[in-house]
Design a protein around this motif. Structure first.
Motif, mmCIF file in Angstrom:
data_model
loop_
_atom_site.group_PDB
_atom_site.id
_atom_site.type_symbol
_atom_site.label_atom_id
_atom_site.label_comp_id
_atom_site.label_asym_id
_atom_site.label_seq_id
_atom_site.Cartn_x
_atom_site.Cartn_y
_atom_site.Cartn_z
ATOM 1 N N LEU A 309 40.415 32.185 44.926
ATOM 2 C CA LEU A 309 41.809 31.828 45.213
ATOM 3 C C LEU A 309 42.141 30.450 44.650
ATOM 4 C CD1 LEU A 309 42.343 33.159 48.844
ATOM 5 C CD2 LEU A 309 42.917 34.259 46.669
ATOM 6 N N GLU A 310 41.179 29.538 44.667
ATOM 7 C CA GLU A 310 41.401 28.221 44.058
ATOM 8 C C GLU A 310 41.578 28.352 42.552
ATOM 9 O OE1 GLU A 310 41.614 24.974 45.367
ATOM 10 O OE2 GLU A 310 41.909 26.049 47.253
ATOM 11 N N TRP A 311 40.740 29.169 41.920
ATOM 12 C CA TRP A 311 40.882 29.383 40.475
ATOM 13 C C TRP A 311 42.238 29.990 40.154
ATOM 14 C CZ3 TRP A 311 35.499 32.102 39.545
ATOM 15 C CH2 TRP A 311 34.490 31.133 39.616
ATOM 16 N N HIS A 312 42.646 30.968 40.963
ATOM 17 C CA HIS A 312 43.931 31.627 40.710
ATOM 18 C C HIS A 312 45.088 30.642 40.875
ATOM 19 C CE1 HIS A 312 47.438 34.200 41.814
ATOM 20 N NE2 HIS A 312 47.024 34.843 40.744
ATOM 21 N N LYS A 313 45.018 29.801 41.873
ATOM 22 C CA LYS A 313 46.057 28.794 42.077
ATOM 23 C C LYS A 313 46.126 27.837 40.887
ATOM 24 C CE LYS A 313 45.255 25.375 44.851
ATOM 25 N NZ LYS A 313 44.996 24.570 46.091
ATOM 26 N N ASN A 314 44.961 27.414 40.415
ATOM 27 C CA ASN A 314 44.914 26.472 39.291
ATOM 28 C C ASN A 314 45.534 27.061 38.031
ATOM 29 O OD1 ASN A 314 43.635 24.576 40.870
ATOM 30 N ND2 ASN A 314 41.588 24.969 40.047
ATOM 31 N N ILE A 315 45.096 28.252 37.658
ATOM 32 C CA ILE A 315 45.569 28.820 36.389
ATOM 33 C C ILE A 315 47.008 29.289 36.487
ATOM 34 C CG2 ILE A 315 44.743 31.190 36.771
ATOM 35 C CD1 ILE A 315 44.685 29.123 33.484
ATOM 36 N N SER A 316 47.426 29.748 37.660
ATOM 37 C CA SER A 316 48.804 30.208 37.818
ATOM 38 C C SER A 316 49.795 29.078 37.573
ATOM 39 C CB SER A 316 49.011 30.796 39.216
ATOM 40 O OG SER A 316 48.245 31.962 39.401
ATOM 41 N N ALA A 317 49.395 27.851 37.871
ATOM 42 C CA ALA A 317 50.277 26.701 37.699
ATOM 43 C C ALA A 317 50.296 26.185 36.265
ATOM 44 C CB ALA A 317 49.852 25.577 38.640
ATOM 45 N N LYS A 318 49.422 26.737 35.400
ATOM 46 C CA LYS A 318 49.262 26.126 34.079
ATOM 47 C C LYS A 318 49.383 27.097 32.903
ATOM 48 C CE LYS A 318 46.450 22.356 35.899
ATOM 49 N NZ LYS A 318 45.151 21.656 35.866
#
Length: 369
Positions: A309-318
């Protein structure tokens, strides 16, 4: 009964509304989805999402609900899936040539993506969240946990099989004073690992594990066994036996399946990790019989849910920073991350760290946590 009726019965059993207001409801944009999903199962479901045929605000929650009712057991396998399984039984999908191609398929898609998704050390495996409050802290905690389980001491020769971008070896060299070697078949990983590790004396080699020579006091692999393949488990551990000193120790950190199988999910095989298969603990135990003792098995699968979920949050913002990845790719990547999170949350996937020592006289192993 129509394909739609079959699908709606399954969704109802899982408590998933169709075109509802709940965030885990499926919002259908193309009615062709039903025939596609019933005929192609999980591959059709994933590809129809990639193509924009449906959406879901909380994809991970919805998929967790589906996995919790064993949705695949409710559907008959398609001819294509039967062929996929038979092919995996007959062929070795992780020969040296295929292993290199498979690794490059995933890891050579671009460091631009991984540098935005991962923590600053670019650690592409499960963090250890027992006392951590951030992704970077969870990855560092995982590094230290491995070092303590291995009993690293200054001057020890440490081999990391499938060393990624080198984050673990940098930590082990800086904090435990080891002599470190890492291998990976993916040139993008090796080149950046060398750049990030300049001045630390770490040797990074672009190589298949089957070609390794030398002697090491400790061996580690983190997220490597998933790529070895069932037909090669004994080969892998035989090579570890060759490389490990008589009183050596090794740790393998791997995603694990609850069941023994020869084939992976068709979506993951086509788009994410070609040739990859998650080992079961039973397969690993059989592969090391009469050679190694499994001293410790530590399962912290729920920590992978949070990591993903942290990875998904990071890439979704970028995604806007890397426009070379189109919308279909972004939807595919989101499906990969969130469906994996659902797998751990539902208990269908595990994350194991297993410590091994040789059969025979040895000191008592006291595990770390």
């Amino acid at each position: 009964m129509s394909s739609k009726d079959v699908a709606l019965n399954i969704l109802a059993a899982a408590g998933i509304p169709l075109n509802g207001e709940e965030p885990w409801s499926i919002q259908v944009h193309n009615e062709k989805i039903w025939d596609r999903v019933i005929s192609q199962k999980q591959l059709g479901f994933a590809e129809s999402y990639m193509d924009g045929w449906w959406d879901c605000d909380q994809l991970d929650v919805m998929l967790t609900k589906l996995l919790s009712i064993n949705v695949l057991g409710m559907l008959k396998p398609s001819p294509a899936l039967v062929f996929h399984v038979l092919r995996s039984y007959l062929l070795n999908n992780q020969t040296k040539r295929r292993a290199a191609e498979n690794a490059k398929h995933h890891y050579n898609i671009g460091n631009e993506l991984y540098s935005r998704m991962l923590d600053p050390e670019m650690v592409y495996s499960c963090g250890y969240w027992a006392k951590a409050d951030s992704l970077a802290a969870a990855q560092e905690a995982k590094f230290d946990l491995i070092c303590r389980k291995l009993g690293l001491q200054p001057g020890m020769r440490l081999l990391d099989i499938g060393s990624g971008w080198g984050g673990f070896l940098r930590y082990a060299v800086r904090n435990y004073g080891v002599q470190a070697t890492g291998i990976s078949p993916a040139d993008n990983q090796i080149n950046l690992a060398r750049e990030k590790s300049e001045g630390l004396g770490i040797q990074f080699i672009q190589q298949d594990y089957r070609d390794l020579t030398g002697q090491y006091d400790r061996i580690v692999s983190v997220g490597m066994l998933e790529h070895v393949g069932p037909k090669n488990y004994q080969t892998f551990f035989h090579k570890c036996d060759e490389l490990l000193t008589r009183d050596g120790r090794m740790l393998h950190h791997t995603i694990s399946s609850n069941i023994t199988k020869q084939v992976t999910d068709p979506f993951f095989d086509r788009y994410i990790f070609p040739g990859g298969v998650l080992p079961s603990l039973a397969q690993l135990a059989r592969a090391v019989e009469n050679v190694f003792i499994i001293e410790d098995v530590h399962n912290f699968g729920p920590d992978y849910d949070r990591t993903l979920l942290e990875w998904h949050k990071n890439i979704s913002a970028k995604w806007s920073e890397i426009p070379q990845y189109d919308e279909r790719f972004a939807r595919m990547w989101s499906y990969y991350l969130l469906s994996s999170a659902a797998g751990f949350r539902s208990g269908n996937l595990q994350l194991l760290q297993c410590v091994f020592q040789r059969v025979g006289q040895r000191p008592t192993y006291i595990t770390a946590r």
